[in-house]
Design a protein around this motif. Structure first.
Motif, PDB file in Angstrom:
ATOM      1  N   MET A  70       0.837  -1.182   0.000  1.00  0.00           N
ATOM      2  CA  MET A  70       0.000   0.000   0.000  1.00  0.00           C
ATOM      3  C   MET A  70       0.883   1.246   0.000  1.00  0.00           C
ATOM      4  SD  MET A  70      -3.185  -0.769   2.485  1.00  0.00           S
ATOM      5  CE  MET A  70      -2.891  -2.428   3.041  1.00  0.00           C
ATOM      6  N   PRO A  71       0.461   2.309  -0.724  1.00  0.00           N
ATOM      7  CA  PRO A  71       1.284   3.506  -0.755  1.00  0.00           C
ATOM      8  C   PRO A  71       1.272   4.203   0.600  1.00  0.00           C
ATOM      9  CG  PRO A  71      -0.755   3.861  -1.957  1.00  0.00           C
ATOM     10  CD  PRO A  71      -0.728   2.432  -1.551  1.00  0.00           C
ATOM     11  N   LYS A  72       2.400   4.777   0.941  1.00  0.00           N
ATOM     12  CA  LYS A  72       2.499   5.538   2.186  1.00  0.00           C
ATOM     13  C   LYS A  72       2.386   7.019   1.845  1.00  0.00           C
ATOM     14  CE  LYS A  72       3.195   2.069   4.886  1.00  0.00           C
ATOM     15  NZ  LYS A  72       2.177   1.647   5.778  1.00  0.00           N
ATOM     16  N   TYR A  73       1.591   7.732   2.635  1.00  0.00           N
ATOM     17  CA  TYR A  73       1.389   9.159   2.423  1.00  0.00           C
ATOM     18  C   TYR A  73       2.070   9.905   3.557  1.00  0.00           C
ATOM     19  CZ  TYR A  73      -2.129   7.466  -0.789  1.00  0.00           C
ATOM     20  OH  TYR A  73      -2.762   6.816  -1.811  1.00  0.00           O
ATOM     21  N   PRO A  74       2.527  11.129   3.280  1.00  0.00           N
ATOM     22  CA  PRO A  74       3.131  11.908   4.368  1.00  0.00           C
ATOM     23  C   PRO A  74       2.141  12.056   5.523  1.00  0.00           C
ATOM     24  CG  PRO A  74       3.438  13.009   2.248  1.00  0.00           C
ATOM     25  CD  PRO A  74       2.535  11.837   2.014  1.00  0.00           C
ATOM     26  N   ALA A  75       2.647  11.985   6.740  1.00  0.00           N
ATOM     27  CA  ALA A  75       1.794  12.011   7.932  1.00  0.00           C
ATOM     28  C   ALA A  75       0.969  13.291   8.027  1.00  0.00           C
ATOM     29  CB  ALA A  75       2.647  11.853   9.179  1.00  0.00           C
ATOM     30  N   ARG A  76       1.465  14.368   7.516  1.00  0.00           N
ATOM     31  CA  ARG A  76       0.769  15.650   7.664  1.00  0.00           C
ATOM     32  C   ARG A  76      -0.177  15.973   6.510  1.00  0.00           C
ATOM     33  NH1 ARG A  76       5.530  19.383  10.246  1.00  0.00           N
ATOM     34  NH2 ARG A  76       5.801  18.062  12.056  1.00  0.00           N
ATOM     35  N   GLU A  77      -0.189  15.158   5.497  1.00  0.00           N
ATOM     36  CA  GLU A  77      -1.069  15.413   4.362  1.00  0.00           C
ATOM     37  C   GLU A  77      -2.503  15.087   4.752  1.00  0.00           C
ATOM     38  OE1 GLU A  77      -1.630  14.257  -0.330  1.00  0.00           O
ATOM     39  OE2 GLU A  77       0.139  13.572   0.746  1.00  0.00           O
ATOM     40  N   PRO A  78      -3.423  16.061   4.623  1.00  0.00           N
ATOM     41  CA  PRO A  78      -4.807  15.799   5.049  1.00  0.00           C
ATOM     42  C   PRO A  78      -5.513  14.838   4.092  1.00  0.00           C
ATOM     43  CG  PRO A  78      -4.652  17.955   4.021  1.00  0.00           C
ATOM     44  CD  PRO A  78      -3.247  17.410   4.116  1.00  0.00           C
ATOM     45  N   LEU A  79      -6.395  14.036   4.652  1.00  0.00           N
ATOM     46  CA  LEU A  79      -7.197  13.140   3.844  1.00  0.00           C
ATOM     47  C   LEU A  79      -8.486  13.856   3.467  1.00  0.00           C
ATOM     48  CD1 LEU A  79      -6.754   9.812   5.823  1.00  0.00           C
ATOM     49  CD2 LEU A  79      -5.521  10.582   3.801  1.00  0.00           C
ATOM     50  N   GLY A 108      -6.891  -7.878   6.942  1.00  0.00           N
ATOM     51  CA  GLY A 108      -6.951  -7.240   8.259  1.00  0.00           C
ATOM     52  C   GLY A 108      -6.740  -5.741   8.217  1.00  0.00           C
ATOM     53  N   VAL A 109      -7.206  -5.126   7.135  1.00  0.00           N
ATOM     54  CA  VAL A 109      -7.094  -3.671   6.994  1.00  0.00           C
ATOM     55  C   VAL A 109      -8.479  -3.097   6.721  1.00  0.00           C
ATOM     56  CG1 VAL A 109      -4.706  -3.749   6.167  1.00  0.00           C
ATOM     57  CG2 VAL A 109      -6.581  -3.862   4.523  1.00  0.00           C
ATOM     58  N   THR A 110      -8.563  -1.789   6.643  1.00  0.00           N
ATOM     59  CA  THR A 110      -9.852  -1.157   6.386  1.00  0.00           C
ATOM     60  C   THR A 110     -10.167  -1.175   4.889  1.00  0.00           C
ATOM     61  OG1 THR A 110      -8.951   1.060   6.075  1.00  0.00           O
ATOM     62  CG2 THR A 110      -9.516   0.410   8.336  1.00  0.00           C
ATOM     63  N   LEU A 111     -11.434  -1.004   4.584  1.00  0.00           N
ATOM     64  CA  LEU A 111     -11.864  -0.915   3.189  1.00  0.00           C
ATOM     65  C   LEU A 111     -11.187   0.273   2.508  1.00  0.00           C
ATOM     66  CD1 LEU A 111     -13.670  -1.878   0.884  1.00  0.00           C
ATOM     67  CD2 LEU A 111     -15.529  -0.556   1.882  1.00  0.00           C
ATOM     68  N   SER A 112     -11.046   1.374   3.239  1.00  0.00           N
ATOM     69  CA  SER A 112     -10.373   2.559   2.678  1.00  0.00           C
ATOM     70  C   SER A 112      -8.938   2.235   2.280  1.00  0.00           C
ATOM     71  CB  SER A 112     -10.387   3.708   3.687  1.00  0.00           C
ATOM     72  OG  SER A 112     -11.696   4.156   3.904  1.00  0.00           O
ATOM     73  N   ASP A 113      -8.241   1.460   3.123  1.00  0.00           N
ATOM     74  CA  ASP A 113      -6.857   1.088   2.797  1.00  0.00           C
ATOM     75  C   ASP A 113      -6.798   0.289   1.498  1.00  0.00           C
ATOM     76  OD1 ASP A 113      -5.768   2.341   5.021  1.00  0.00           O
ATOM     77  OD2 ASP A 113      -5.916   0.539   6.269  1.00  0.00           O
ATOM     78  N   ARG A 136      -7.490   2.652  -1.445  1.00  0.00           N
ATOM     79  CA  ARG A 136      -6.334   3.512  -1.734  1.00  0.00           C
ATOM     80  C   ARG A 136      -5.219   2.727  -2.408  1.00  0.00           C
ATOM     81  NH1 ARG A 136      -7.866   6.253   3.107  1.00  0.00           N
ATOM     82  NH2 ARG A 136      -6.686   4.791   4.374  1.00  0.00           N
ATOM     83  N   ALA A 137      -5.050   1.468  -2.035  1.00  0.00           N
ATOM     84  CA  ALA A 137      -4.002   0.645  -2.634  1.00  0.00           C
ATOM     85  C   ALA A 137      -4.276   0.386  -4.110  1.00  0.00           C
ATOM     86  CB  ALA A 137      -3.893  -0.685  -1.884  1.00  0.00           C
ATOM     87  N   HIS A 138      -5.550   0.423  -4.497  1.00  0.00           N
ATOM     88  CA  HIS A 138      -5.908   0.146  -5.890  1.00  0.00           C
ATOM     89  C   HIS A 138      -6.038   1.406  -6.737  1.00  0.00           C
ATOM     90  CE1 HIS A 138      -6.784  -3.825  -4.280  1.00  0.00           C
ATOM     91  NE2 HIS A 138      -6.674  -4.244  -5.519  1.00  0.00           N
ATOM     92  N   LEU A 139      -5.929   2.563  -6.133  1.00  0.00           N
ATOM     93  CA  LEU A 139      -6.099   3.808  -6.888  1.00  0.00           C
ATOM     94  C   LEU A 139      -4.751   4.375  -7.308  1.00  0.00           C
ATOM     95  CD1 LEU A 139      -8.848   5.629  -4.805  1.00  0.00           C
ATOM     96  CD2 LEU A 139      -9.095   4.550  -7.024  1.00  0.00           C
ATOM     97  N   THR A 140      -4.490   4.329  -8.589  1.00  0.00           N
ATOM     98  CA  THR A 140      -3.322   5.007  -9.146  1.00  0.00           C
ATOM     99  C   THR A 140      -3.762   5.657 -10.443  1.00  0.00           C
ATOM    100  OG1 THR A 140      -2.576   3.069 -10.368  1.00  0.00           O
ATOM    101  CG2 THR A 140      -1.662   3.374  -8.151  1.00  0.00           C
ATOM    102  N   VAL A 141      -3.320   6.839 -10.651  1.00  0.00           N
ATOM    103  CA  VAL A 141      -3.723   7.581 -11.848  1.00  0.00           C
ATOM    104  C   VAL A 141      -3.204   6.901 -13.111  1.00  0.00           C
ATOM    105  CG1 VAL A 141      -3.554   9.796 -13.041  1.00  0.00           C
ATOM    106  CG2 VAL A 141      -3.838   9.736 -10.569  1.00  0.00           C
TER     107      VAL A 141
END
Length: 123
Positions: free
Chosen positions: A1-10, A33-38, A41-46
Motif C-alpha cells: 500500500m502507498p504511504k502518504y506523508p503524515a501531515r497530508e490531510p485526507l 486485516g485492513v480497512t476498506l479505505s486502505d 487507496r491501494a488500488h487507486l493510481t492515476v
C-alpha cells in the motif's frame, strides 16, 4: 500500500461502485486485516486508471422553454427565493438564540422583499 506523508490531510471522496465490486473489496480488506479505505487507496493510481469516455452533455430544457416566462424574470425570482431561504435560516437561528434585534432586522428585510414583489406584480 502507498504511504502518504503524515501531515497530508485526507479528503472525503464519495463515489458509486457496483455492490459486487464493493463486496470483493470488503472481502479483501477482511482477509488482509485492513480497512476498506486502505484497500481502495491501494488500488487507486492515476497511471493505471481506466481512461474516461467522452463527456456526454446533459440535456435539460431551459426554464423559459418549459414555462414560457421571461428568463430575466425567472432569474430574479430564483434570486429572491434564494434570499428568502437565507433569511428564513437566519430567522430560525435568531429565534433559537433569543436575539430580538436580529429578528427585527430580518423582518425589515422581509418587508423590503415584499415591496419588491409588489412592484413586480404591478408591472
Amino acid at each position: 500500500m502507498p504511504k502518504y506523508p503524515a501531515r497530508e490531510p485526507l479528503v472525503l471522496l464519495p463515489c458509486r461502485l457496483p455492490a459486487s465490486l464493493v463486496a470483493r473489496f470488503a472481502e479483501r480488506a477482511r482477509e488482509q486485516g485492513v480497512t476498506l479505505s486502505d484497500v481502495l487507496r491501494a488500488h487507486l493510481t492515476v497511471d493505471e486508471a481506466k481512461p474516461l469516455g467522452k463527456a456526454v452533455p446533459r440535456k435539460r430544457a431551459g426554464l423559459a422553454k418549459v414555462s414560457g416566462a421571461d428568463p430575466k424574470l425567472l432569474r430574479q425570482l430564483v434570486g429572491m427565493g434564494n434570499n428568502l431561504n437565507q433569511i428564513a435560516k437566519l430567522a430560525n437561528i435568531a429565534s433559537k438564540t433569543a436575539q430580538p434585534m436580529a429578528m427585527v432586522e430580518l423582518l425589515i428585510t422581509l418587508k423590503g422583499i415584499e415591496k419588491s414583489l409588489e412592484k413586480l406584480s404591478e408591472s
